[in-house]
Write an enzyme that holds these catalytic residues in place. Structure first.
Site, PDB file in Angstrom:
ATOM      1  N   HIS A   1       0.845  -1.203   0.000  1.00 53.96           N
ATOM      2  CA  HIS A   1       0.000   0.000   0.000  1.00 53.96           C
ATOM      3  C   HIS A   1       0.880   1.253   0.000  1.00 53.96           C
ATOM      4  CE1 HIS A   1      -2.483  -3.168   1.989  1.00 53.96           C
ATOM      5  NE2 HIS A   1      -3.435  -2.647   1.235  1.00 53.96           N
ATOM      6  N   HIS A   2       0.346   2.310  -0.593  1.00 54.69           N
ATOM      7  CA  HIS A   2       1.060   3.590  -0.610  1.00 54.69           C
ATOM      8  C   HIS A   2       1.320   4.082   0.812  1.00 54.69           C
ATOM      9  CE1 HIS A   2       0.772   8.195  -1.245  1.00 54.69           C
ATOM     10  NE2 HIS A   2       2.007   7.805  -1.465  1.00 54.69           N
ATOM     11  N   GLY A   3       2.533   4.572   1.074  1.00 48.58           N
ATOM     12  CA  GLY A   3       2.861   5.139   2.380  1.00 48.58           C
ATOM     13  C   GLY A   3       2.332   6.552   2.509  1.00 48.58           C
ATOM     14  N   ASP A   4       0.997   6.677   2.490  1.00 43.28           N
ATOM     15  CA  ASP A   4       0.383   8.009   2.353  1.00 43.28           C
ATOM     16  C   ASP A   4       0.573   8.895   3.577  1.00 43.28           C
ATOM     17  OD1 ASP A   4      -1.274   6.299   3.805  1.00 43.28           O
ATOM     18  OD2 ASP A   4      -3.133   7.168   3.040  1.00 43.28           O
TER      19      ASP A   4
ATOM     20  N   THR B   1      -4.186   6.656  -3.227  1.00 42.50           N
ATOM     21  CA  THR B   1      -3.204   7.695  -3.561  1.00 42.50           C
ATOM     22  C   THR B   1      -1.887   7.006  -3.910  1.00 42.50           C
ATOM     23  OG1 THR B   1      -2.602   7.857  -1.228  1.00 42.50           O
ATOM     24  CG2 THR B   1      -4.230   9.450  -2.060  1.00 42.50           C
TER      25      THR B   1
END
Ligand SMILES: [Zn+2]
Ligand SMILES: [Zn+2]
Length: 390
Positions: free
Chosen positions: A172-175, A203
């Site tokens: 997963h994106h490290g948002d 994102t």
């Protein structure tokens, strides 16, 4: 640096398993319990210094989080009653009694790793319970209440580090980490993840570039396997880090990129993942004088994947990577069988030996992985004085 450096550090306290959203939630604490048991029984923990931790203080959490949010989490923590306005008490992040204490301890463990490395007590330190990269300054998100990697980076900046590189290999994106440092050119965040078109949090597009193009996103198509993933890593991460010249490296090692992970759609093997850990380790020695803080992250295949992936991570941090053909100890298999209804894996490998051509030797504009690599390089490489195309 051999001889001079002290033993790498593993931060652990059994109370870290109190970060528990309850039965049926994917982030089950059994995953870190089984990991520590496997690492112990393979002798991996004999080659590190084990060290405990204390909860992060409110002042430490406030390096990243809004004071009002910390107070809200404390209120939820007292009675276990939800505060949906702060993202607590929703299916991803159920409210539970003690949520503040459990979350502050996870951040405290990553801070203990960070202090040990920044003070020079050791070169490398790891907190496998950490890596809660989705937490935002003012609300919980994606199973994450306090953002331990972001607090660690903010602590480093407050204590004299002038350039911090953050590499996030979770699927997963490290948002959350990106958001905290989006306008801060002292922090280079690089996240390799499944495309936001098919995966939470939606994102992580290459066009999110931040201050001076120090937010870097590699959005890989669903189905990407070891070869494509490692090709993308090599095409993006080492050249940018070499140009950025970080003082210290912080990495997040979510292992939910594995083909068996139930929440995502990349197709990595354990062997691809441990290859990435070794690459990150080598970059620390090349670029930061060895200063390296590693965390866990996502990973929801609790028996087949997480324990083996992060035992490999601890072994890599220790400087003694495990032979992938190593059998899992029978004593660990018995322990795992007693804790979960699943047949534990027999060896430390998925039997893969990833091979892939270097992007620098040419690329295929029609290949989806190469298109993802090109999009990222075009978005950020020119700002760093690098050629986007080979
Ligand atoms: Zn994840
Ligand atoms: Zn090392």
């Amino acid at each position: 640096m051999l001889g001079m450096s002290r033993l790498p550090r593993v931060i652990w306290d059994d109370a870290l398993t109190s970060y528990d959203f309850g039965p049926g939630h994917p982030l089950a604490p059994i995953r870190v319990d089984l990991t520590m048991a496997l690492a112990r029984e393979l002798g991996v923990l004999d080659r590190v210094e084990m060290s405990g931790c204390v909860p992060a203080t409110d002042d430490e959490l406030a390096l990243v989080h809004e004071r009002d949010y910390i107070q809200a989490v404390r209120r939820v923590s007292e009675r276990g009653e939800p505060d949906v306005s702060r993202g607590l008490g929703v299916p991803d992040n159920p409210a539970f009694t003690g949520v503040h204490e459990a979350s502050a301890l996870v951040t405290g463990a990553t801070l203990a790793a960070t202090r040990a490395v920044w003070s020079g007590e050791t070169d490398h330190a790891v907190n496998i319970a950490g890596g809660l990269h989705h937490a935002m300054p003012g609300h919980a998100s994606g199973f994450c209440v306090y953002n331990d990697p972001a607090v660690a980076i903010a602590w480093l900046l407050a204590n004299g580090a002038d350039r911090v590189a953050y590499v996030d290999v979770d699927v997963h994106h490290g948002d959350g980490v990106q958001t905290v440092f989006y306008h801060d050119p002292r922090v280079l965040t690089v996240s390799l993840h499944e495309s936001p078109r098919t995966l939470f949090p939606g994102t992580g597009d290459p066009s999110e570039t931040g201050a001076d193009c120090t937010s870097v996103n590699v959005a890989l198509p669903a189905g990407t396997g070891d070869a494509g993933w490692l090709r993308a890593f090599d095409a993006v991460v080492p050249p940018l880090l070499r140009e950025f010249q970080p003082t210290i490296l912080v990495s997040q090692h979510g292992c939910d990129s594995h083909a068996l992970d139930p929440l995502a759609h990349l197709m990595l093997s354990l062997d691809g993942q441990r290859t990435a850990y070794a690459k990150i380790h080598r970059l620390a020695h090349e670029l930061t004088g060895g200063r390296w803080i590693a965390t866990g992250g996502g990973g929801y295949e609790l028996v087949q994947v997480v324990p083996r992936a992060w035992t490999h991570l601890i072994a890599e941090v220790s400087g003694h990577p495990l032979d992938p053909a190593t059998p899992t100890p029978e004593s660990w298999r018995e322990y795992a069988r007693a804790r979960v209804r699943d047949l534990p894996p027999l060896t430390m490998t998925d039997g893969r030996e990833p091979e892939y051509p270097d992007f620098a030797d040419g690329y295929d504009p029609a290949d989806p992985v190469d298109r993802a690599i090109v999009a990222t390089r075009k978005a950020v490489f020119p700002s760093h004085g690098l050629d986007p195309l080979p």
